[in-house]
Design an enzyme around this catalytic site. Sequence first.
Site, PDB file in Angstrom:
ATOM      1  N   PRO A 160       0.788  -1.227   0.000  1.00 31.65           N
ATOM      2  CA  PRO A 160       0.000   0.000   0.000  1.00 31.65           C
ATOM      3  C   PRO A 160       0.826   1.286   0.000  1.00 31.65           C
ATOM      4  CG  PRO A 160      -0.147  -1.123   2.119  1.00 31.65           C
ATOM      5  CD  PRO A 160       0.514  -2.073   1.166  1.00 31.65           C
ATOM      6  N   ASN A 161       0.325   2.233  -0.735  1.00 33.13           N
ATOM      7  CA  ASN A 161       0.878   3.598  -0.840  1.00 33.13           C
ATOM      8  C   ASN A 161       2.176   3.689  -1.647  1.00 33.13           C
ATOM      9  OD1 ASN A 161      -1.177   4.922   0.787  1.00 33.13           O
ATOM     10  ND2 ASN A 161      -0.284   3.813   2.509  1.00 33.13           N
ATOM     11  N   ARG A 210       4.779  11.028  -2.460  1.00 30.79           N
ATOM     12  CA  ARG A 210       4.604  10.748  -1.044  1.00 30.79           C
ATOM     13  C   ARG A 210       5.886  10.977  -0.226  1.00 30.79           C
ATOM     14  NH1 ARG A 210       4.775   4.574   1.112  1.00 30.79           N
ATOM     15  NH2 ARG A 210       4.102   5.052   3.217  1.00 30.79           N
ATOM     16  N   TYR A 249      11.150   8.889   1.253  1.00 32.81           N
ATOM     17  CA  TYR A 249      11.173   7.845   0.209  1.00 32.81           C
ATOM     18  C   TYR A 249      11.852   8.284  -1.096  1.00 32.81           C
ATOM     19  CZ  TYR A 249       7.931   5.720   3.491  1.00 32.81           C
ATOM     20  OH  TYR A 249       7.367   5.202   4.628  1.00 32.81           O
ATOM     21  N   ASN A 288       7.806  -5.592  -1.056  1.00 31.08           N
ATOM     22  CA  ASN A 288       7.785  -4.531  -0.066  1.00 31.08           C
ATOM     23  C   ASN A 288       6.340  -4.457   0.428  1.00 31.08           C
ATOM     24  OD1 ASN A 288       7.730  -2.237   1.479  1.00 31.08           O
ATOM     25  ND2 ASN A 288       8.855  -0.952   0.013  1.00 31.08           N
ATOM     26  N   ALA A 319       3.273  -0.833   4.891  1.00 28.48           N
ATOM     27  CA  ALA A 319       2.765  -0.817   6.276  1.00 28.48           C
ATOM     28  C   ALA A 319       2.288  -2.197   6.737  1.00 28.48           C
ATOM     29  CB  ALA A 319       1.634   0.199   6.395  1.00 28.48           C
ATOM     30  N   HIS A 354       4.227  -4.510   9.200  1.00 29.00           N
ATOM     31  CA  HIS A 354       4.154  -4.362  10.656  1.00 29.00           C
ATOM     32  C   HIS A 354       2.864  -4.925  11.242  1.00 29.00           C
ATOM     33  CE1 HIS A 354       7.322  -1.678   9.442  1.00 29.00           C
ATOM     34  NE2 HIS A 354       6.472  -0.862   8.851  1.00 29.00           N
ATOM     35  N   ASP A 368       1.768 -15.361   6.528  1.00 33.22           N
ATOM     36  CA  ASP A 368       1.390 -16.760   6.325  1.00 33.22           C
ATOM     37  C   ASP A 368       1.435 -17.140   4.841  1.00 33.22           C
ATOM     38  OD1 ASP A 368       1.055 -17.100   9.020  1.00 33.22           O
ATOM     39  OD2 ASP A 368      -1.129 -17.086   8.993  1.00 33.22           O
ATOM     40  N   GLU A 414      12.589  -9.297   1.261  1.00 28.52           N
ATOM     41  CA  GLU A 414      11.772  -8.120   1.622  1.00 28.52           C
ATOM     42  C   GLU A 414      12.612  -6.855   1.476  1.00 28.52           C
ATOM     43  OE1 GLU A 414       8.949  -8.370   4.878  1.00 28.52           O
ATOM     44  OE2 GLU A 414       9.806  -6.553   5.761  1.00 28.52           O
ATOM     45  N   HIS A 469      12.696  -2.550   2.011  1.00 26.30           N
ATOM     46  CA  HIS A 469      12.124  -1.285   2.475  1.00 26.30           C
ATOM     47  C   HIS A 469      13.022  -0.165   1.991  1.00 26.30           C
ATOM     48  CE1 HIS A 469       9.175  -3.172   5.025  1.00 26.30           C
ATOM     49  NE2 HIS A 469      10.114  -4.013   5.406  1.00 26.30           N
ATOM     50  N   ARG A 517      13.347   4.508  12.431  1.00 25.55           N
ATOM     51  CA  ARG A 517      12.127   5.317  12.397  1.00 25.55           C
ATOM     52  C   ARG A 517      11.278   5.090  13.661  1.00 25.55           C
ATOM     53  NH1 ARG A 517       9.296   4.902   6.766  1.00 25.55           N
ATOM     54  NH2 ARG A 517       8.240   6.728   7.642  1.00 25.55           N
ATOM     55  N   ARG A 570       7.486   0.779  13.513  1.00 28.19           N
ATOM     56  CA  ARG A 570       8.020   0.304  12.219  1.00 28.19           C
ATOM     57  C   ARG A 570       9.207  -0.640  12.393  1.00 28.19           C
ATOM     58  NH1 ARG A 570       5.537   3.644   8.304  1.00 28.19           N
ATOM     59  NH2 ARG A 570       5.156   5.694   9.207  1.00 28.19           N
TER      60      ARG A 570
HETATM   61  C1  DQA Z   1       8.218   1.142   3.793  1.00 26.68           C
HETATM   62  C2  DQA Z   1       8.310   1.339   5.312  1.00 26.68           C
HETATM   63  C3  DQA Z   1       6.958   1.136   5.969  1.00 26.68           C
HETATM   64  O1  DQA Z   1       7.049   1.337   7.375  1.00 26.68           O
HETATM   65  C4  DQA Z   1       5.939   2.112   5.422  1.00 26.68           C
HETATM   66  O2  DQA Z   1       4.671   1.870   5.967  1.00 26.68           O
HETATM   67  C5  DQA Z   1       5.897   2.131   3.936  1.00 26.68           C
HETATM   68  C6  DQA Z   1       7.146   2.003   3.176  1.00 26.68           C
HETATM   69  C7  DQA Z   1       9.548   1.449   3.081  1.00 26.68           C
HETATM   70  O3  DQA Z   1       9.682   1.044   1.935  1.00 26.68           O
HETATM   71  O4  DQA Z   1      10.409   2.129   3.654  1.00 26.68           O
HETATM   72  O5  DQA Z   1       4.855   2.319   3.337  1.00 26.68           O
HETATM   73  O6  DQA Z   1       7.920  -0.229   3.542  1.00 26.68           O
END
Ligand code: DQA
Length: 156
Positions: free
Chosen positions: A9-10, A17, A22, A73, A76, A79, A86, A97, A99, A106, A110
Amino acid sequence: MKVVVIQGPNLNMLGVRERHIYGPMKLEEIHQQMKNFAEQNGIEIEFFQSNLEGEIIDRIQECLGDADGIIINPAAYSHTSIAIRDAIAAVEIPTIEVHLSNIHAREEFRKKSITAEVCAGVITGVGPFGYHLAMIAIMQIMNEIKAIKEAEKQKK
Ligand code: DQA
């Protein structure tokens, strides 16, 4: 060899953003760089982004019998989502993974990634380059698996 890249997400809002965290790169730009690298290394690559937990789970499940590696990735959901964790554990496909930010530097909430615990490795805090490193890591793991399989074949 096929790698599926799953973005949570996002991440579709990268470039707009919280650029101070980022960076300025858009998701499509990151994916284009990954695509170029994949092509140079003879890797088939697919990209998927969703803001919905269930869709991310569906996409992970679809990797079964199809993908050799996953780069994810979960954003959020890293967390919070036991369900995504699963799904990663269920498919038993080597997963890295990523980030963009350093989640350990942070907010407290997180610092723990419950999805990372079922991944082969985690790359955090090196920005978009983390996805490039994840590709190298997946290639390395694939080569190791191939070598083990070949050694087993020779034993028979
Ligand atoms: C993130 C870190 C996460 O805590 C956050 O919610 C994100 C981006 C990162 O790529 O740094 O959306 O996964």
